[in-house]
Design an enzyme around this catalytic site. Sequence first.
Site, PDB file in Angstrom:
ATOM      1  N   GLU A 350      27.752  34.042  43.370  1.00  0.00           N
ATOM      2  CA  GLU A 350      28.166  34.848  42.211  1.00  0.00           C
ATOM      3  C   GLU A 350      27.747  34.179  40.899  1.00  0.00           C
ATOM      4  O   GLU A 350      28.547  33.963  39.990  1.00  0.00           O
ATOM      5  CB  GLU A 350      29.668  35.122  42.227  1.00  0.00           C
ATOM      6  N   ASP A 495      29.823  31.866  50.712  1.00  0.00           N
ATOM      7  CA  ASP A 495      31.023  32.695  50.788  1.00  0.00           C
ATOM      8  C   ASP A 495      30.720  33.737  51.855  1.00  0.00           C
ATOM      9  O   ASP A 495      29.966  34.679  51.615  1.00  0.00           O
ATOM     10  CB  ASP A 495      31.303  33.336  49.429  1.00  0.00           C
ATOM     11  N   ASN A 497      32.943  35.658  53.401  1.00  0.00           N
ATOM     12  CA  ASN A 497      33.922  36.750  53.407  1.00  0.00           C
ATOM     13  C   ASN A 497      34.502  36.990  54.803  1.00  0.00           C
ATOM     14  O   ASN A 497      34.721  38.131  55.215  1.00  0.00           O
ATOM     15  CB  ASN A 497      33.292  38.029  52.849  1.00  0.00           C
TER      16      ASN A 497
END
Length: 608
Positions: A350, A495, A497
């Site tokens: 991100e 990440d 998730n």
Amino acid sequence: MWRLPGRSALRGVRSVVERRSRAEAGTHEAVRAMERAVVRCVPSEPKLSLSFALADGSHKNMQRDQSEPLGRALSRIATNALKGHAKVAAAKKSRKNRAHSSGGAACEATGPEPVATCEPVVKLYYREEAVAEDVLNVDAWQDGAVLQIGDVKYKVERNPPTFTELQLPRYIMAGFPVCPKLGVEFGDPASSVFRWYKEVKPGAAEPGDSGPASSSHSSQPSAWIETGVDERVYTPCNADIGLRLRLHCTPGNGQRFGPSRELESLCPVEAGPGTCTFDHRHLYTKKVTEDSFIRTVSYNILADTYAQTEFSRTVLYPYCAPYALELDYRQNLIQKELTGYNADLICLQEVDRAVFSDSLVPALEAFGLEGVFRIKQHEGLATFYRKSKFRLLSQHDISFQEALKSDPLHKELLEKLALNPLAQEKVLQRSSVLQISVLQSTTDSSKKICVANTHLYWHPKGGYIRLIQMEVALVHIRHVSRDLYPGIPVIFCGDFNSTPSTGMYHFVISGSIAEDHEDWASNGEEERCSMPLSHCFKLKSACGEPAYTNYVGGFHGCLDYIFIDLNTLEVEQVIPLPSHEEVTTHQALPSVSHPSDHIALVCDLKWK
């Protein structure tokens, strides 16, 4: 105080540069023996630039064809000099007329103002001989030549180290490192010289203590005193709160120095938030690891494009103070946290493009790291590596959906997925990417490592999509680490998730997943795309399975991992995560003391 390593080589020249720099930045009462004419001439461009100051105080920047005869350039310089003389004469006459019209004292001289009526003689000399006017510009303007305009001489400096960009952060806080954004042509930041000053309110400073003259916009100019810091990075203390900062810097390349520049912070130093969630973690990472270790960080830093939405402020993070969601504020925390880990590898998710180029690169470069970026849509992935330990050999980034559609490596997987067109459509709509960097040890060329970084699809019901994405990722990593660079270790950060109870995590750790696993129907039977999958790696979560790496108001769980190849790497130590009390001090994340809704994973790995 934050300090950079490897600066001892500059100590011997620093005092000389500072004396010269102060002379350049001082008042105009000190007249230099010879002015400077700066020439920028690079083979890839058709024109060269010439920059110098005329006797009237005006600064001239000229663009001339490299293939042009010198005589034409000198003629143009003479014309500019004549115009400068005319402007000076006109200004003097205008002042005299205003004095007469306002009843001022009459001038003693009654004759006309002397005006230059002919162009000054302009010559270029090299090694005390005049350069012929038919010589081309590219050959005429040599370093060390002397340009003479009338009675004024200029020393020609061809391609000296020059700052092409110089910028301080907009928001500065006490206790947080200030890392200027630098662009240096014909030089490098490591060979440049820096000196920091701080503002002293008018009336509070002794005249002899002030630094270079200020150009403050206030009615009364500020005084400046040295901070005692002569490194690229300065960390303001609490005593600096309310004061602006000034940076005086001289670009260098290890052999010579270019024109100095100064800049001042737009705003004064603000108070910091106090103790941050990562301060205690930094106690474990005070020093850079030895060559046999690889300190690795994986961190979703929360993209500004997501943090600044109305949904984020009112639904996702309503407990977070609005100013703590502002990028200018969070960047200070992110920079301090990352630089304090003294990491060898940093994999970030991100990452806004502007955050990478304007914030992360300047900050981490100042601490010895270099980075590469892979955009997704609105944000992307960044991988940084310590330059003293690694060099970048190659990059092998992919978009999952593009690789799945076009790479023969995934032909069989695509055929299986095509049996359910609805599931295939959902998978191919996702924009997730995989960043792969192959690094080579700077001390042992036989040691190479495959560093993978990703951010898998986020939706809670997207389990089967994450399984497909992970299969594509592992096949591609296998191609790089087994086919292109046989046998090199793998570090896979991101990440994902996925909590430890999901099919994706089971697939990675166990090496396979059955076609009847419940995650193949994570979004209902209509999208079921059951298939058995397996991979050849022996992977482990280096930081284990923490209770959570993501902690927001409505959810907490372990979503982030650093997977390592157990055949080639082992874990030396895991840096403890913040305590639950630290995480929940302000209810949840992000907060005024933590810049993201995720928590960084940090561990020291060791080559086997």
